[in-house]
Each structure stands twice: as structure tokens, then as C-alpha cells.
Design an enzyme around this catalytic site. Structure first.
Site, mmCIF file in Angstrom:
data_model
loop_
_atom_site.group_PDB
_atom_site.id
_atom_site.type_symbol
_atom_site.label_atom_id
_atom_site.label_comp_id
_atom_site.label_asym_id
_atom_site.label_seq_id
_atom_site.Cartn_x
_atom_site.Cartn_y
_atom_site.Cartn_z
ATOM 1 C CG HIS A 1 -1.933 -1.086 1.227
ATOM 2 N ND1 HIS A 1 -2.878 -1.242 2.225
ATOM 3 C CD2 HIS A 1 -2.174 -2.085 0.348
ATOM 4 C CE1 HIS A 1 -3.642 -2.284 1.967
ATOM 5 N NE2 HIS A 1 -3.225 -2.821 0.832
ATOM 6 C CE1 TYR A 2 4.780 -0.840 0.204
ATOM 7 C CE2 TYR A 2 5.094 -1.282 -2.122
ATOM 8 C CZ TYR A 2 5.132 -1.712 -0.812
ATOM 9 O OH TYR A 2 5.525 -2.988 -0.524
#
Length: 581
Positions: free
Chosen positions: A502-503
Site C-alpha cells: 500500500h504505497y
């Protein structure tokens, strides 16, 4: 010398949910599309019979090989960043469908306050609630404006869910009923309901029944086989681009997908994108693909890096706090997803049965559903109990204090098999002036191009929110009847492990070109025929999993791209933003 190919209407970089949706929508509208994917071609049949924990969970078969290209990472501006070289430390998907194929399937709409975080925070608590150095902004789009795009993505993906008692306005119910309750999920939901909270079933892209989506693609019913996260689904029962938007794009006859295609630059002239330059990784030959519209629909790291390498947009400078490319880097990793593990003596669960999004959740501590007046953080997150399905190699949970080897470990590992559960907090993360992306001055990829450098550190705000979530999860686990409850510990500093995928941010959206890179159609302010689609557009990260928001934004961007092809112009007019953006 690169070979110049025939011009097309749209060239798309990336084939996950972001690139896949844009490819399908543009192709359905009759435009000629070329989609470039650096990984190899795969389809659902490639995953038949490969339920192999060692290969996929422990050796990360579906993740990007970080030897030819990776990122570098550091905490502070005066440090030398070092390369992240193992797939345990950074999980970025590769091959056709990208990271959208190995995802778990948990699906949430972000809350109205997530899209208007700055203005709604000031409205309720005053401007002093926004801490010095925090870069947060309104997105330039409201939840009400996002709602039709959420609805469209949920129908494409066939999401299975039930209403959130504290949920926001919806135009339609979930396309499919919720997944079944396992005993562990039922225990979580019954317990938290007695505590006065509002639990519900996690909305899931693991389908509760067979379903045909509006594009005519058929998805199967989930078998609860446990091999979802970090795996492709051989049943076609987990919604991903391989069973939805990619076949939809191909059957139009207007979309060509080229795999093994590693894009190195966005080409541009006189303020307009003219195409991309890429390398065929099988032959080493270089190509130029001209197009009227260029779409970067890849992973956030790739979108950031290609803009830096292509010298498009002003790079963010933390010393002056000016510039937009790399600004507002954020994400859920490390300090997020902390909570409490409980060990039960008198309860046993069949935890080797599961699905990526099988679980219970509650939104009582998400967004602004609770009063932050006396708290030293803003926003919040969901609380979840998930039953992914254990693997015999990786699952050996034992209480804290147990040696991690020898007879004691063996005894307790066997005893607590099927006797331990985890509750965690999926907290939001803010953007800060000191967290950003740039090009590394030292390390390069196999072609000699600089790697993307991440500068990222935790703040007191992060640690306060994590501590709050751990306390709530610990209370719930005790009420669930666990005999031993082990709360997670809040880390002091980011350890350069980019887990979870989840960047986000770095090419963030907004209303002001001085602080944002793209408008609310994800169209570049500085180059109107270049659209940058995906999690890279998030100005800050909401308190739930991101995929539905990426899907919704991709439909929004697709609409903008088609409108632009009909009438080329800037699709929204810029506005001057307030401070702290």
C-alpha cells in the site's frame, strides 16, 4: 537506435486495476490502445494447481525481481539511502495484472472526510488541529462525486458485502451478498456488537456466488481454499484484472497488450507527451510508441520514477517545500496494521480454511466517526479480524516470551495451532514535508537509470494513532475471551520494510498546481495529454484498504481521457489551495 512504431490513440503503462480499467474503457469507446507491461504474460490457467506456500508466500514468486531494479530507502535527508534488495522487504507485483492479481480482496470505500480532510478537520476542530509539517489537503473531489465511480468498480469486480451500519450514502447495494461467517468472524462480530460497536462483514472481491459483470465477464464462487494473498486465483473466484478488465479490453479488438515491455521514458515536446520509449526485455531492442494520450497506470513507485526520469513536472524540494513530483508520499506499511493477538485455551477454530477478504470489521474508529478533541491525531481506521487461511510453514504463532526454537517452541506451536486470532487497526497515514520521492544520486538500474529514492520516517502523529488502535484491539481481544493477549508494540522508526503493497502519493491530486501534480481527472497540470492513474494520486492515505479507491479513480480518469480525446483541453481549472497542502 529505438525503432519508432505506428501511432495509436492511447498508450498505457501498467496492466493492474489502474492500467487495466483505462485500457478497457478506452478500447470499449473505440480508441486504439497499446498496453505495456514489463512482466510476462499470464492467465488464470497459470495458477491451476500451484497452491504452493513455499513458492509463493516464502519465496515471493509473484513479486518483482529486485536485482535489476528496486528502490533505495532512508529516514532522513542527510542520510545515504540504501537499496532494498529482498522481496520480503518490498512486495511489488509483476507480470500481467500486476499487484492486482495477488491482492487479498478486502474492499472499502473511503469516507467523505478522507476526500476533504483539511477543510473538515478545520471545520470541526479548528486549524490548530493540523500539526506543523503535516501536508494534507482536500482532493479536489468529494465523496458524492466519487460515488458513481465506486459503484461502477464494485459492479465490475462483483464485490460481495453487507451494509456498514455507519456507512455513507450508496446509490446501490453491493452486487453480491456477503461471504459466509466463520466461527472466528462470528465471535468477533458478536463480541464487538455487545461492546456497543457496529460490526459487519468485510466487503470482499472473493465472490460469495457466481456472477456475470456488466462487461459480460463471468466470475466463479469462492471455495475458501486459503490461497488468495500473494497468489493468483485458479478458480477465477477472486476478482482481478485477469478475469475482468483485461479480457474486456482484448475482446474489443482495439487493445494490444505487449508484455516484457519495460518503459524507460515518457517522451514529450513543447509541453505535450508524444509517446513512450520502452525496451523489450527479451531482445534488448528499444521502441518508441507514439500516442495522442499517454497514461501512466503503473505502481506508485513506477509512476513517480518515470516522471522524475522524464523531467516532467517540478521535483519536490523539501528544503524549500516547493515542487510537486515526489511530494505527499504516503502509504500503509510498517506502523500500520498493528493490533493484538489472542491465544485461546478452550476455543479452537479451523483457521486453515479461509479467503483473503473473509473477515469482520467495524468503522466506529474510522475517519471522523469518533471525537478527536482530546486525541493528538486526526482521522482513524477500521478494526478488522481477517481469516486469510493459515499456511503450515508460515503459521507458528506462540505467546510472547516463548523461545523461537527448541522443544518449548515446538510444544506451544502445536498447542496453539487453530487457537490464535489477530485483530488489527488499518489506520490512515498523513503526508509530511519530510516524506517524499526523488532520484537516487548513487544507485542505478540495469540500464544505468537512477533508482527511485524514498525518504520516509514516522512522526509522533503516526505513533499516537498506532497506540490508540492497539489499545482498542487489545480491549476487543480480551472481550473475545482470549486467555493470553499480546498487544503489538509501536516501533520507534521506519525499518525500510515496505510490506503490504500500500504505497502511495508522489503524483498527488488537488486543485492547486503549486501543490498537486494532477487534477481530479488525474490529468497532469503541466502536460494535459498525460494522465497518471493509481495510488500515486493519493494526497494522504485513508483509514482502509485502497483498492476500491484506485478502481474508482481509474474509472474517473478513463472518463476524463475519453473526454480529452474528443475535445483536447485541460479538464478542470486550477484553484489556489490553502496552506498545509
Amino acid at each position: 537506435m529505438a525503432k519508432k512504431l505506428k501511432k495509436v490513440d492511447v498508450v498505457v503503462v501498467g496492466s493492474g486495476w489502474a492500467g487495466g480499467i483505462v485500457s478497457a474503457e478506452a478500447a470499449k469507446a473505440g480508441y486504439k490502445v497499446v498496453t505495456l507491461e514489463r512482466g510476462k504474460p499470464v492467465d488464470r490457467q497459470d495458477y491451476i494447481g500451484v497452491k504452493d506456500e513455499l513458492r509463493y508466500t516464502d519465496r515471493y514468486e509473484m513479486m518483482q525481481n529486485l536485482a535489476p531494479e528496486t528502490i533505495t530507502s532512508r529516514n532522513n535527508l542527510d542520510e545515504e539511502a540504501l537499496p532494498v534488495r529482498t522481496r520480503k522487504e518490498m512486495m511489488a507485483g509483476t507480470d500481467l495484472g500486476g499487484g492486482s492479481v495477488h491482492w487479498a480482496g478486502a474492499t472499502y470505500r473511503w469516507k467523505p472526510i478522507d476526500f476533504e480532510l483539511r477543510s473538515k478537520t478545520i471545520e470541526r476542530y479548528g486549524e490548530k488541529k493540523i500539526q506543523e509539517g503535516m501536508f494534507i489537503r482536500d482532493w479536489g473531489i468529494t465523496y458524492d462525486e466519487m460515488e458513481p465511480y465506486y459503484d461502477k468498480w464494485e459492479k465490475t469486480a462483483g464485490i460481495s458485502g453487507e451494509p456498514d451500519p455507519l456507512g455513507d450514502k450508496r446509490s446501490n447495494d453491493w452486487p453480491n451478498p456477503p461471504m459466509k461467517e466463520s466461527p472466528a468472524v462470528k465471535l468477533f462480530k458478536d463480541t464487538t456488537k455487545k461492546m456497543g460497536y457496529h460490526p459487519y462483514q468485510v466487503a470482499s472481491a472473493n465472490l460469495s456466488q457466481s456472477y456475470k459483470n456488466p462487461d459480460g465477464e463471468t466470475l466463479a464462487q469462492c471455495m475458501f481454499c486459503s490461497f488468495c494473498t500473494q497468489y493468483g486465483c485458479d478458480f477465477g473466484a477472486k476478482s482481478d484484472p485477469l478475469v475482468t478488465v483485461i479480457p474486456t479490453a482484448l475482446k474489443t479488438g482495439n487493445c494490444e497488450i505487449r508484455t516484457h515491455s519495460y518503459v524507460r521514458r515518457v517522451l514529450h515536446e513543447n509541453g505535450k507527451a508524444t509517446g513512450v520509449m520502452y525496451v523489450d526485455l527479451r531482445t534488448g531492442l528499444e521502441y518508441i510508441q507514439p500516442a495522442d494520450v499517454v497514461v501512466l497506470g503503473a505502481f506508485a513507485f513506477t509512476n513517480n520514477r518515470l516522471l522524475h526520469l522524464s523531467k516532467i513536472g517540478e521535483p519536490y524540494n523539501p528544503e524549500t517545500r516547493k515542487g510537486v513530483i515526489g511530494r505527499n508520499y504516503n502509504g500503509q506499511f510498517g506502523i500500520t496494521f498493528l493490533g493484538a493477538r489472542g491465544f485461546f485455551e478452550k476455543k479452537k477454530f479451523n483457521l486453515f480454511m479461509g479467503a483473503g477478504a473473509l473477515g469482520g470489521t467495524l468503522s466506529d474508529f474510522a475517519g471522523d466517526n469518533f471525537d478527536h478533541t482530546d486525541l493528538d491525531f486526526i482521522n482513524g481506521g477500521g478494526i478488522e479480524l481477517r481469516q486469510y487461511g493459515h499456511g503450515p510453514i508460515a503459521t507458528n504463532a506462540v505467546p510472547k516470551g516463548t523461545k523461537n526454537w527448541g522443544p518449548e517452541f515446538k510444544e506451544k506451536s502445536l498447542h496453539y495451532t487453530n487457537r490464535s486470532l489477530v485483530v488489527w487497526y488499518t489506520m490512515a497515514t498523513m503526508s509530511w514535508w519530510h516524506n517524499y520521492t526523488s532520484l537516487d544520486p548513487t544507485y542505478t538500474d540495469d540500464f544505468g537509470d537512477p533508482l527511485l529514492r524514498i525518504t520516509y520516517k514516522y512522526t509522533d502523529h503516526d505513533r499516537a494513532m498506532a497506540k490508540f488502535g492497539i489499545e482498542k484491539c487489545t480491549e476487543i481481544m480480551k472481550e473475545m475471551g482470549a486467555d493470553i493477549v499480546d498487544p503489538d508494540e509501536v516501533p520507534e522508526e521506519f525499518d525500510h520494510v515496505y510490506d503490504g503493497g500500500h504505497y502511495a502519493g508522489g503524483v498527488s491530486m488537488g486543485e492547486d498546481p503549486e501543490t498537486s501534480a494532477v487534477n481530479n481527472y488525474l490529468q497532469m497540470w503541466d502536460m494535459e495529454n498525460l494522465f497518471v492513474v493509481g495510488g500515486s494520486a493519493f494526497p494522504q492515505f485513508g483509514g482502509h484498504h485502497p483498492t476500491a479507491t484506485i478502481g474508482a479513480l481509474s474509472y474517473r480518469a478513463s472518463e476524463g481521457i475519453i473526454n480529452y480525446l474528443k475535445d483536447p483541453k485541460l479538464l478542470t481549472q486550477p484553484k489556489k489551495a490553502a496552506a498545509n497542502a
